[in-house]
Design a protein around this motif. Structure first.
Motif, short mmCIF file in Angstrom:
data_model
loop_
_atom_site.label_atom_id
_atom_site.label_comp_id
_atom_site.label_asym_id
_atom_site.label_seq_id
_atom_site.Cartn_x
_atom_site.Cartn_y
_atom_site.Cartn_z
N VAL A 286 0.85 -1.19 0.00
CA VAL A 286 0.00 0.00 0.00
C VAL A 286 0.89 1.25 0.00
O VAL A 286 0.67 2.19 -0.78
CB VAL A 286 -0.93 -0.01 1.23
N HIS B 14 3.86 1.56 -1.10
CA HIS B 14 4.49 1.70 -2.41
C HIS B 14 3.53 2.35 -3.41
O HIS B 14 3.91 3.27 -4.13
CB HIS B 14 4.94 0.33 -2.92
N SER B 15 2.28 1.89 -3.41
CA SER B 15 1.31 2.44 -4.35
C SER B 15 1.14 3.93 -4.14
O SER B 15 1.14 4.72 -5.09
CB SER B 15 -0.04 1.74 -4.20
N VAL B 16 1.01 4.32 -2.87
CA VAL B 16 0.83 5.74 -2.57
C VAL B 16 2.07 6.53 -2.99
O VAL B 16 1.98 7.63 -3.55
CB VAL B 16 0.53 5.94 -1.07
N VAL C 275 4.19 5.83 -5.38
CA VAL C 275 4.21 5.99 -6.84
C VAL C 275 3.26 7.10 -7.25
O VAL C 275 3.61 7.98 -8.05
CB VAL C 275 3.83 4.67 -7.54
N GLY C 276 2.03 7.06 -6.66
CA GLY C 276 1.06 8.10 -6.98
C GLY C 276 1.63 9.48 -6.70
O GLY C 276 1.52 10.40 -7.52
N LEU C 277 2.27 9.61 -5.55
CA LEU C 277 2.82 10.90 -5.13
C LEU C 277 3.89 11.38 -6.11
O LEU C 277 3.86 12.53 -6.58
CB LEU C 277 3.45 10.73 -3.75
N ILE D 218 4.49 10.54 -9.19
CA ILE D 218 3.98 10.86 -10.53
C ILE D 218 3.22 12.18 -10.50
O ILE D 218 3.35 13.01 -11.40
CB ILE D 218 3.09 9.72 -11.05
N THR D 219 2.42 12.38 -9.45
CA THR D 219 1.67 13.63 -9.36
C THR D 219 2.63 14.83 -9.30
O THR D 219 2.42 15.84 -9.99
CB THR D 219 0.79 13.63 -8.10
N SER E 166 4.07 15.33 -12.70
CA SER E 166 3.05 15.74 -13.66
C SER E 166 2.72 17.21 -13.51
O SER E 166 2.59 17.94 -14.49
CB SER E 166 1.78 14.92 -13.45
N LEU E 167 2.58 17.66 -12.26
CA LEU E 167 2.20 19.06 -12.04
C LEU E 167 3.33 19.98 -12.49
O LEU E 167 3.10 21.03 -13.08
CB LEU E 167 1.83 19.28 -10.58
N VAL F 297 7.91 12.60 -16.82
CA VAL F 297 6.81 11.75 -16.38
C VAL F 297 7.11 10.29 -16.73
O VAL F 297 6.99 9.38 -15.90
CB VAL F 297 5.48 12.19 -17.02
N VAL G 252 7.49 6.97 -14.14
CA VAL G 252 6.63 5.79 -14.24
C VAL G 252 7.47 4.53 -14.45
O VAL G 252 7.21 3.49 -13.84
CB VAL G 252 5.62 5.95 -15.39
N PHE H 217 9.66 -1.34 -6.63
CA PHE H 217 9.28 -1.61 -5.25
C PHE H 217 10.41 -1.31 -4.26
O PHE H 217 10.21 -0.66 -3.25
CB PHE H 217 8.84 -3.06 -5.13
#
Lengths: 389, 389
Positions: B26, B28-30, B32-34, B36-37, B40-41, B60, B64, B69
């Motif tokens: 979990v 790790h997923s967060v 990655v999201g962070l 990339i965001t 991206s911004l 970007v 990705v 991991f």
């Protein structure tokens, strides 16, 4: 200079060996070179370059990234890439529009939120073993495309134009890769999997065929079989991962040769695990080849014939099964070898049962008894393998 | 509707389990999201977008593709990507210039030749096991960048500008990925490898600790230990690939926690193979837990105590070794357990040697003798493991 010369020779020898071990490697390298050159020149020449613009580089990228050793892997990657790009493009377009509607201030925040949520979710989905096995690459490309599209900041008409170009170039790239991969000396993962299953069983057979003789051979007596050839079975012990990835690749492949589309590839996993069960017993047997404890002659005389027979017939049965798999014919004489081996086992059990031992110390018979018992186990493993074919 | 409801519940249960099995997933997923965001911004906001233009999308893409991991895997990919892009860019630039010099007609031919040769060679190099293990991704990016640059058809000054932008954006992407990966709940491949080595030994220990009692237990007598907990060792049999990839990742990692940079990670491979040797014997032992043949009482009475003792002391020794690895302290009482186990073995050997059997049929003692003999083997495996620590 002497040293560096030796190094160069050594290196050249390694390269040659790598190529000789599997000549398909050389083929594959040339195929990749060819596909990339084709697409690159495509990209280089003016007329196409004018039409696709910078997007044309996506064709080159796709070929480089998608082209894999086996047809199944290439197809899987190509399909993953194509589908994921298309879906993520559509979703990204939607997200971008939605964000635009929310005004100038809300837009970056909403976009950031979308990207964060999607990246987090999809990354988590990649942990599912089933998804990882078949769609890992697609999920990666999905995140990638979604972020690129939704954040790009293009106007709507620009974006549609870009999407059209992007999808066409990726299609061109994927098709080139798949075309070259299938049409020039194709490497089918299904064939590899099939052969792996057969050779693994064959390796066990080779070991067992010679094991009995080796075990009872007195030191210095007779010609020893080449030990290295007996140790071939060791690679079977760690074959699980390779089998699994080959199965995943093979499932992408269309029908070819003797295999129809949707050949029951998963069956090979069950089959492989039975083979490994057998290999673990064989590994334990191998530990007794150089045992220090010498079996007393009266016991050896009693069991040697049956034991050797049991082992060699088992070996023959396994080799027969391997051949049957390779040729995809029902095994002709495997069951008769198996019956002979079981008869030898029965015989041995009878001898052990009826011949009440006296004056023998148990310690000395330990290796012989253990080997016998392990061979009984191998028989039942082999029966299971024969049933599974 | 009932069915689809059940499916949704089932799916939710699976998701929850996946997260609970390893909460780092979990995280790790967060993460990655962070990451990339963030990037991206970065890409979205105007000032930067003006400066880097379309190249910003490479940031970007890099995040990705590079974010993995464990820290080691991320660092490895980032370094591979950065270095390969730089080298291939320089080489591609050179190739492009050389081709331009050869006139309008020769240019595409020469370029095609360069691309073909490089792609073929590098693809072949990827087959070298050593290269594959550490630089596979770098070699891929090398081909990719070389083709893109050499074929791009830009003018020289344009190209330098582009190269500058490309390298900076890839740097930004890699740094973001590495930064987020290390700073927020880092997952060290080295730690995972270390724990894997310890738990694998522990699992063998758990099996052996209870094996003796289980083996001699009469059906229906006493509480059976939870069978599932004994079967934990099965995962050890197929741990080789995981160990190898963890070693490859760990080698990229800087010093952390108890490990210095250049910790002898390769040692874990040797260690792991000894553990698996032991696991193969244990797998063979497991086959005798539900043996049909009952050991005659006089023999059982003779060997039960020593055998149970041998097995449980072995189990304790292995668990002690696992604990010592986990804590990175010298094993305190492992050797004393090992000595006890060896004493029990000596005792047993003496009994077997001196007590000349009479009136016993050998068939009935087969399982007991085999188990004894396998336990002897396990002792020598365990000794090797203890030495290797």
């Amino acid at each position: 200079p002497e040293r560096s010369k030796a190094k160069i020779v050594e290196c050249a020898r390694k390269i040659k060996k790598l190529g000789q071990d599997d000549p398909r490697r050389v083929n594959h390298s040339v195929k990749v070179g060819l596909a990339i050159t084709l697409v690159s020149l495509f990209y280089y020449f003016e007329p196409l370059y004018d039409g696709f613009g910078d997007s044309a580089m996506w064709a080159v990228m796709t070929v480089v990234v998608v082209f894999e050793f086996s047809v199944g892997a290439t197809l899987g990657r190509g399909l993953n890439r194509g589908l994921a790009t298309f879906l993520a493009g559509a979703l990204g377009f939607g997200a971008h529009r939605l964000a635009t509607l929310s005004g100038e201030k809300g837009e970056p925040m909403l976009l950031g939120l979308f990207v964060f949520l999607l990246a987090t979710t999809v990354t988590f989905v990649r942990f599912f073993p089933r998804m990882k096995a078949r769609y890992d690459y697609g999920l990666l490309i999905f995140i990638l495309t979604f972020c690129l599209i939704s954040v790009s900041g293009y106007r709507d008409d620009e974006m549609l134009d870009m999407a059209h170009k992007r999808v066409s170039t990726i299609l061109i790239g994927s098709l080139t890769a798949v075309f070259v991969c299938i049409c020039i000396c194709p490497v089918w993962a299904g064939d590899d999997l099939h052969n792996l299953a057969a050779t693994n069983i064959e390796k066990l057979g080779i070991f067992l065929e010679h094991f009995g003789v080796e075990f009872f051979r007195k030191p210095g007596e007779g010609e020893s079989i080449n030990k290295a050839s007996l140790q071939g079975y060791k690679s079977v012990l760690n074959s699980k991962n390779m089998e699994e990835s080959l199965v995943n690749f093979a499932r992408w492949e269309p029908g070819h040769g003797q295999f129809k589309f949707r050949h029951p590839w998963k069956h090979y996993l069950k089959f492989g695990s039975l083979t490994r069960q057998c290999a673990y017993r064989v590994e334990a047997l191998n530990g007794y080849l150089n045992s220090d404890i010498k079996t007393p002659p009266e016991i050896q005389g009693m069991i040697q014939d049956s034991c050797t027979k049991m082992s060699s017939e088992l070996g023959k049965a396994l080799k027969e099964l391997a051949l049957a798999i390779k040729r995809m014919t029902p095994p002709s004489s495997a069951s008769s070898h198996l019956v002979k081996s079981k008869n030898a086992a029965k015989n041995l059990k009878f001898l052990l049962y009826s011949d009440l031992c006296s004056g023998i110390n148990l310690l000395e018979v330990v290796p012989a008894v253990t080997v016998t018992s392990l061979l009984f186990e191998v028989i039942s493993c082999t029966e299971k393998i024969a049933e599974a074919i």
